[in-house]
Write a protein that holds these residues in place. Structure first.
Motif, PDB file in Angstrom:
ATOM      1  N   UNK A   1       6.148   4.858   8.177  1.00 54.68           N
ATOM      2  CA  UNK A   1       6.498   4.869   9.598  1.00 54.68           C
ATOM      3  C   UNK A   1       6.181   3.517  10.231  1.00 54.68           C
ATOM      4  N   UNK A   2       5.018   2.979   9.899  1.00 59.80           N
ATOM      5  CA  UNK A   2       4.642   1.650  10.388  1.00 59.80           C
ATOM      6  C   UNK A   2       5.615   0.609   9.852  1.00 59.80           C
TER       7      UNK A   2
ATOM      8  N   UNK B   1      -0.996  11.754  -1.575  1.00 62.99           N
ATOM      9  CA  UNK B   1      -0.641  10.329  -1.622  1.00 62.99           C
ATOM     10  C   UNK B   1       0.692  10.069  -0.925  1.00 62.99           C
ATOM     11  N   UNK B   2       1.660  10.964  -1.126  1.00 62.29           N
ATOM     12  CA  UNK B   2       2.979  10.787  -0.508  1.00 62.29           C
ATOM     13  C   UNK B   2       2.888  10.935   1.008  1.00 62.29           C
ATOM     14  N   UNK B   3       2.069  11.862   1.487  1.00 61.02           N
ATOM     15  CA  UNK B   3       1.931  12.043   2.929  1.00 61.02           C
ATOM     16  C   UNK B   3       1.254  10.833   3.579  1.00 61.02           C
ATOM     17  N   UNK B   4       0.238  10.269   2.931  1.00 59.19           N
ATOM     18  CA  UNK B   4      -0.377   9.039   3.459  1.00 59.19           C
ATOM     19  C   UNK B   4       0.627   7.895   3.406  1.00 59.19           C
TER      20      UNK B   4
ATOM     21  N   UNK C   1      10.316  11.927   4.706  1.00 58.11           N
ATOM     22  CA  UNK C   1      11.193  12.021   5.876  1.00 58.11           C
ATOM     23  C   UNK C   1      10.424  12.258   7.183  1.00 58.11           C
ATOM     24  N   UNK C   2       9.147  12.586   7.091  1.00 61.72           N
ATOM     25  CA  UNK C   2       8.375  12.733   8.325  1.00 61.72           C
ATOM     26  C   UNK C   2       8.053  11.368   8.939  1.00 61.72           C
ATOM     27  N   UNK C   3       8.358  10.281   8.217  1.00 61.10           N
ATOM     28  CA  UNK C   3       8.034   8.944   8.712  1.00 61.10           C
ATOM     29  C   UNK C   3       8.662   8.613  10.067  1.00 61.10           C
ATOM     30  N   UNK C   4       9.978   8.900  10.287  1.00 59.45           N
ATOM     31  CA  UNK C   4      10.530   8.593  11.613  1.00 59.45           C
ATOM     32  C   UNK C   4       9.811   9.323  12.741  1.00 59.45           C
TER      33      UNK C   4
ATOM     34  N   UNK D   1       0.834  -1.210   0.000  1.00 59.10           N
ATOM     35  CA  UNK D   1       0.000   0.000   0.000  1.00 59.10           C
ATOM     36  C   UNK D   1       0.865   1.254   0.000  1.00 59.10           C
ATOM     37  N   UNK D   2       1.905   1.237   0.835  1.00 55.70           N
ATOM     38  CA  UNK D   2       2.830   2.368   0.921  1.00 55.70           C
ATOM     39  C   UNK D   2       3.463   2.668  -0.429  1.00 55.70           C
ATOM     40  N   UNK D   3       3.937   1.623  -1.110  1.00 56.92           N
ATOM     41  CA  UNK D   3       4.651   1.812  -2.365  1.00 56.92           C
ATOM     42  C   UNK D   3       3.735   2.297  -3.482  1.00 56.92           C
ATOM     43  N   UNK D   4       2.538   1.739  -3.577  1.00 57.82           N
ATOM     44  CA  UNK D   4       1.602   2.183  -4.623  1.00 57.82           C
ATOM     45  C   UNK D   4       1.293   3.669  -4.458  1.00 57.82           C
TER      46      UNK D   4
END
Length: 295
Positions: free
Chosen positions: A173-174, A164-167, A109-112, A87-90
């Motif tokens: 992060x997960x 889409x990139x923010x989601x 980069x907000x993922x961490x 899901x993340x990659x799509x």
């Protein structure tokens, strides 16, 4: 000080930096493939190709280790991370088709930072004041990138790409949380094989309608991206199995350099001042939050 430096694991650090650089190249290849056949189709066929490539290597490694399938608990982790990663990659590839590659990496980069909040919700960890102040700083970076991108007539496709990139960053992060757990219970070949397999099976549900058979050029891009993805996954899995996540996660920021180079060379994408300013704010916010939490 010298003792602290000596405890930093050099080989895992090198492996992560190399793995992330290969991932940036793979992102560029997948951007081209997604432009050709769509992000969903590119991910489905890459999953199928990656699983086919990794199956013999995983079987060989399994036989050397005495045979047998992974434990049920391990399979569950493989399935969960594979679905999250798919899901993340799509979403990410859908986004970078509509935005420059370096901007997409910068926003991811907000993922961490999101991972800190996920740890608080899912694991019951205490959320420190530094995480909140770091969030504000990183959010300012996202606003700066968005402001620089949409300073003028609104572009509907660019807005969808940004969203889409923010989601995708939330799912990433997960994915970071799961990556460390998976690396502790499975070898690199197993991780790469099952992630490709689960991605293929999960996206296969809609493949009949959303994944047309690629032409020769798109196939070439997908095969190259599958090889790069498998290699990167094995490098990262090997590293995360040998060093703590708090040491390796900050290295994610090195991906911006390689992404900017790939975007410039392959797609003639310039890195704007707004993007550079935004990424500096995001990185500063994440480092402040993670270091503050560690203290």
């Amino acid at each position: 000080m010298n003792g602290e430096v000596a405890r930093v694991p050099l080989l895992p650090v090198v492996a992560v930096i190399l793995g992330l650089a290969l991932f940036s190249v793979m992102d560029g290849v997948m951007k081209a493939a997604s432009i050709a056949v769509g992000a969903y189709a590119a991910m489905f066929w890459r999953g199928l190709t990656g699983a086919t490539i990794m199956l013999p290597l995983w079987l060989w490694r399994r036989e050397r280790n005495g045979g047998g399938w992974p434990a049920l608990a391990t399979i569950k982790v493989h399935i969960l991370r594979g679905v999250v990663a798919a899901c993340m990659a799509v979403l990410f590839f859908y986004g970078i088709v509509r935005t420059p590659l370096a901007e997409g990496i910068a926003l991811s980069f907000i993922a961490p930072l999101i991972a800190l909040y996920l740890a608080a919700v899912l694991l019951g960890e205490k959320l420190h004041r530094a995480a909140v102040s770091g969030s504000v700083l990183a959010l300012a970076g996202v606003v700066v990138i968005g402001w620089g991108k949409f300073d003028g007539p609104a572009d509907a496709e660019a807005v969808k790409g940004l969203a889409a990139i923010l989601v995708s960053a939330v799912l990433y992060a997960w994915n970071l949380v799961l990556q460390r757990k998976q690396a502790m219970i499975a070898g690199p070949e197993e991780v790469a094989f099952f992630q490709a397999l689960v991605s293929c099976l999960f996206l296969g549900v809609g493949a009949w309608w959303l994944a047309p058979v690629p032409n020769a050029v798109a196939w070439g891009l997908i095969v190259v991206s599958a090889v790069l993805s498998a290699t990167s996954l094995m490098l990262l899995s090997w590293a995360y199995g040998r060093a703590e996540a708090q040491v390796l996660v900050p290295l994610e920021y090195t991906a911006f350099i390689s992404a900017a180079i790939v975007g410039w060379v392959a797609f003639d994408e310039a890195v704007t001042l707004a993007t550079l300013t935004g990424v500096l704010l995001i990185v500063a916010g994440c480092l402040h939050a993670t270091r503050g939490a560690a203290n």
